[in-house]
Design a protein around this motif. Structure first.
Motif, mmCIF file in Angstrom:
data_model
loop_
_atom_site.group_PDB
_atom_site.id
_atom_site.type_symbol
_atom_site.label_atom_id
_atom_site.label_comp_id
_atom_site.label_asym_id
_atom_site.label_seq_id
_atom_site.Cartn_x
_atom_site.Cartn_y
_atom_site.Cartn_z
ATOM 1 N N ILE A 1 36.726 41.261 42.085
ATOM 2 C CA ILE A 1 37.057 40.377 43.211
ATOM 3 C C ILE A 1 38.102 39.349 42.793
ATOM 4 O O ILE A 1 39.034 39.039 43.548
ATOM 5 C CB ILE A 1 35.783 39.673 43.737
ATOM 6 C CG1 ILE A 1 34.862 40.713 44.374
ATOM 7 C CG2 ILE A 1 36.127 38.577 44.733
ATOM 8 C CD1 ILE A 1 33.471 40.204 44.682
ATOM 9 N N LEU A 2 37.977 38.839 41.563
ATOM 10 C CA LEU A 2 38.973 37.894 41.049
ATOM 11 C C LEU A 2 40.352 38.545 40.955
ATOM 12 O O LEU A 2 41.371 37.941 41.315
ATOM 13 C CB LEU A 2 38.552 37.379 39.663
ATOM 14 C CG LEU A 2 39.507 36.404 38.965
ATOM 15 C CD1 LEU A 2 39.666 35.119 39.783
ATOM 16 C CD2 LEU A 2 39.018 36.085 37.560
ATOM 17 N N SER A 3 40.378 39.801 40.530
ATOM 18 C CA SER A 3 41.647 40.531 40.425
ATOM 19 C C SER A 3 42.305 40.713 41.790
ATOM 20 O O SER A 3 43.521 40.545 41.937
ATOM 21 C CB SER A 3 41.413 41.901 39.766
ATOM 22 O OG SER A 3 40.953 41.764 38.443
ATOM 23 N N ILE A 4 41.491 41.045 42.783
ATOM 24 C CA ILE A 4 42.026 41.193 44.148
ATOM 25 C C ILE A 4 42.566 39.862 44.645
ATOM 26 O O ILE A 4 43.659 39.808 45.232
ATOM 27 C CB ILE A 4 40.929 41.729 45.107
ATOM 28 C CG1 ILE A 4 40.592 43.187 44.777
ATOM 29 C CG2 ILE A 4 41.393 41.612 46.560
ATOM 30 C CD1 ILE A 4 39.462 43.752 45.598
ATOM 31 N N PHE A 5 41.816 38.793 44.417
ATOM 32 C CA PHE A 5 42.256 37.474 44.877
ATOM 33 C C PHE A 5 43.589 37.086 44.227
ATOM 34 O O PHE A 5 44.506 36.596 44.895
ATOM 35 C CB PHE A 5 41.192 36.434 44.548
ATOM 36 C CG PHE A 5 41.573 35.039 44.951
ATOM 37 C CD1 PHE A 5 41.506 34.640 46.275
ATOM 38 C CD2 PHE A 5 42.028 34.129 44.010
ATOM 39 C CE1 PHE A 5 41.870 33.360 46.663
ATOM 40 C CE2 PHE A 5 42.388 32.832 44.385
ATOM 41 C CZ PHE A 5 42.311 32.458 45.702
ATOM 42 N N ILE A 6 43.720 37.307 42.920
ATOM 43 C CA ILE A 6 44.957 36.954 42.205
ATOM 44 C C ILE A 6 46.137 37.743 42.750
ATOM 45 O O ILE A 6 47.214 37.189 43.013
ATOM 46 C CB ILE A 6 44.794 37.203 40.689
ATOM 47 C CG1 ILE A 6 43.791 36.219 40.085
ATOM 48 C CG2 ILE A 6 46.145 37.071 39.970
ATOM 49 C CD1 ILE A 6 43.388 36.543 38.662
ATOM 50 N N ASN A 7 45.958 39.042 42.923
ATOM 51 C CA ASN A 7 47.064 39.887 43.403
ATOM 52 C C ASN A 7 47.383 39.631 44.865
ATOM 53 O O ASN A 7 48.540 39.727 45.272
ATOM 54 C CB ASN A 7 46.730 41.358 43.168
ATOM 55 C CG ASN A 7 46.903 41.767 41.720
ATOM 56 O OD1 ASN A 7 47.992 42.117 41.291
ATOM 57 N ND2 ASN A 7 45.834 41.711 40.945
ATOM 58 N N TRP A 8 46.375 39.287 45.640
ATOM 59 C CA TRP A 8 46.603 38.984 47.045
ATOM 60 C C TRP A 8 47.305 37.661 47.206
ATOM 61 O O TRP A 8 48.234 37.535 48.005
ATOM 62 C CB TRP A 8 45.261 38.958 47.786
ATOM 63 C CG TRP A 8 45.358 38.500 49.198
ATOM 64 C CD1 TRP A 8 45.943 39.168 50.237
ATOM 65 C CD2 TRP A 8 44.871 37.263 49.737
ATOM 66 N NE1 TRP A 8 45.833 38.425 51.395
ATOM 67 C CE2 TRP A 8 45.202 37.250 51.115
ATOM 68 C CE3 TRP A 8 44.216 36.175 49.185
ATOM 69 C CZ2 TRP A 8 44.867 36.188 51.946
ATOM 70 C CZ3 TRP A 8 43.883 35.116 50.024
ATOM 71 C CH2 TRP A 8 44.200 35.129 51.373
#
Length: 437
Positions: free
Chosen positions: A430-437
């Motif tokens: 979820i952290l990875s998605i948030f960073i890339n988003w």
């Protein structure tokens, strides 16, 4: 046949594919947001509209160009530009049907909007008339709208989504948990730099998709799901060879794929099949060399040699120095940008320790991860100003292969440990998605 198609359209795989593609389209970057994208589309337009590889007419819109023998060329590998030619040619007639009044109105709106934007890389206003002085208003709109919307939607975004679908399909061999397959696929599609690169007209996601497709077929042959026919291995070679059109590093990756093939298919009876694989790789590579010979009078010279405005901070690998703080940060940025990748690499290590029927596949992926990391570190140290900032882009090819082993994180763990690993897994994803988003 109709029933089969209907079942496919109702399948989770198709729904997942469609969702990812639509999200990529929704976040699609506008024309002009990337010098690399503009460089790619310039070559496509030059081929369709002028029948040549020189991008003299379109070069002002990009800061990623090469200059050789009095002409401008795309500063990138040509694969994306080449496959976009039919799309551009098919879309072009639409602009002949638009009334001149509409053309004038749209062009004026683009000029007014561009004048409100920050200045470009050369301090100019971002208005079409600054970039395309030799084109009519109709020709400018044609180029901007096709390059900014039609080409990225049906090339990078679409093919990149196919790589996510391949990850989803391969994961079936590693886990029977459908929800876990979907979650890992979503983490791959939106939690890695693939998300960012898939919303632009960029070439590396296509190289990754082609090589992943080639690996998937060999993976199925290894595990007796497909027969090792000459035609199949020829097609695998073609896909691997074409991946080098989109990212030169994938030519080396093709060599590693060849070693993977030899690891399970090297008997005397297999010699003919292996030759077909080599032939498949050779055809796209020879075509790439032909392009380079036509453009630069030398088949072994790529456009990077003649790039304009590139800081040539080091003249060769013999002058490699210890990394600066900035270079080290760029190296760490790949994992800071996608922390789920760290867990995925650890999962590959777990797969190696388990030594089950996928041990040799995990070993091949581990070798690819190490080789890619060494290559990216070396070029970053050799060119700390020009290439180190792109460390995470050069590392992107390892992402899908590492991600397919993520189920090993949760395998064979006791209840307490499994609960903690689940929290880490979902937290980093979820952290990875948030960073890339």
């Amino acid at each position: 046949m109709a029933f089969t198609k209907l079942n496919f359209l109702k399948s989770r795989g198709f729904k997942l594919f469609l969702t990812i593609w639509l999200v990529y389209i929704f976040y699609l970057d506008m024309f002009g947001s990337s010098c690399v994208a503009n460089s790619q589309s310039a070559l496509t337009a030059a081929i369709v509209n002028e029948g040549r590889f020189e991008i003299d007419t379109y070069h002002r819109a990009s800061c990623d160009v090469a200059f050789y023998d009095g002409h401008y060329y795309s500063g990138q590998s040509p694969g994306l530009s080449f496959i976009s030619v039919p799309l551009y040619a098919a879309s072009k007639p639409i602009f002949h049907l638009l009334p001149q009044g509409l053309i004038d109105s749209l062009f004026e709106k683009l000029e007014n909007y561009g004048s409100t934007l920050p200045l470009d890389f050369e301090g100019r206003k971002k208005i079409p008339s600054n970039y395309f002085p030799d084109l009519s208003k109709r020709q400018v709109l044609e180029y901007i709208l096709i390059s900014g919307f039609i080409l990225p939607i049906f090339t990078t975004a679409l093919i990149s989504t196919l790589s996510a679908l391949l990850v989803y399909l391969i994961l079936k061999r590693f886990t029977g948990n459908e929800g876990l397959r979907i979650v890992i696929t979503v983490f791959y599609a939106f939690g890695t730099i693939l998300f960012r690169t898939s919303t632009q007209f960029l070439q590396r996601p296509i190289a990754i998709a082609l090589m992943l497709a080639a690996f998937s077929v060999l993976f199925m042959i290894r595990h007796k799901e497909l027969k090792p026919k000459s035609s199949t291995l020829f097609s695998v070679g073609i896909a691997a060879g074409f991946s080098a059109w989109f990212d030169y590093y994938h030519l080396f990756a093709s060599g590693l794929l060849f070693l993977y093939l030899l690891s399970f298919h090297a008997s005397k009876k297999a010699k003919a099949n292996i030759l077909f694989f080599i032939l498949g790789i050779s055809i796209p590579v020879l075509l790439l060399l032909l392009y380079q010979f036509i453009a630069f009078d030398d088949p072994f010279v790529i456009s990077y040699k003649y790039k304009l405005g590139t800081p040539h901070d080091v003249t060769g690998f013999f002058e490699i120095r210890l990394p600066s703080t900035s270079t080290l940060f760029h190296m760490l940025e790949f994992f800071l940008h996608s922390p789920i990748i760290l867990l995925a690499i650890y999962a590959v290590y777990r797969a190696l320790l388990k030594k089950d029927k996928y041990y040799h596949d995990a070993l091949a992926v581990w070798i690819f991860i190490i080789a890619t990391t060494i290559y990216t570190i070396v070029i970053s140290l050799a060119y700390p100003v020009s290439l180190a900032p792109s460390f995470k882009r050069y590392m992107t090819p390892i992402s899908p292969y590492a991600m397919i082993f993520l189920p090993y994180i949760l395998n064979n763990a006791n209840m307490n440990k499994k609960k903690a690993l689940k929290i880490i897994f979902f937290g980093l994803g979820i952290l990875s998605i948030f960073i890339n988003w």
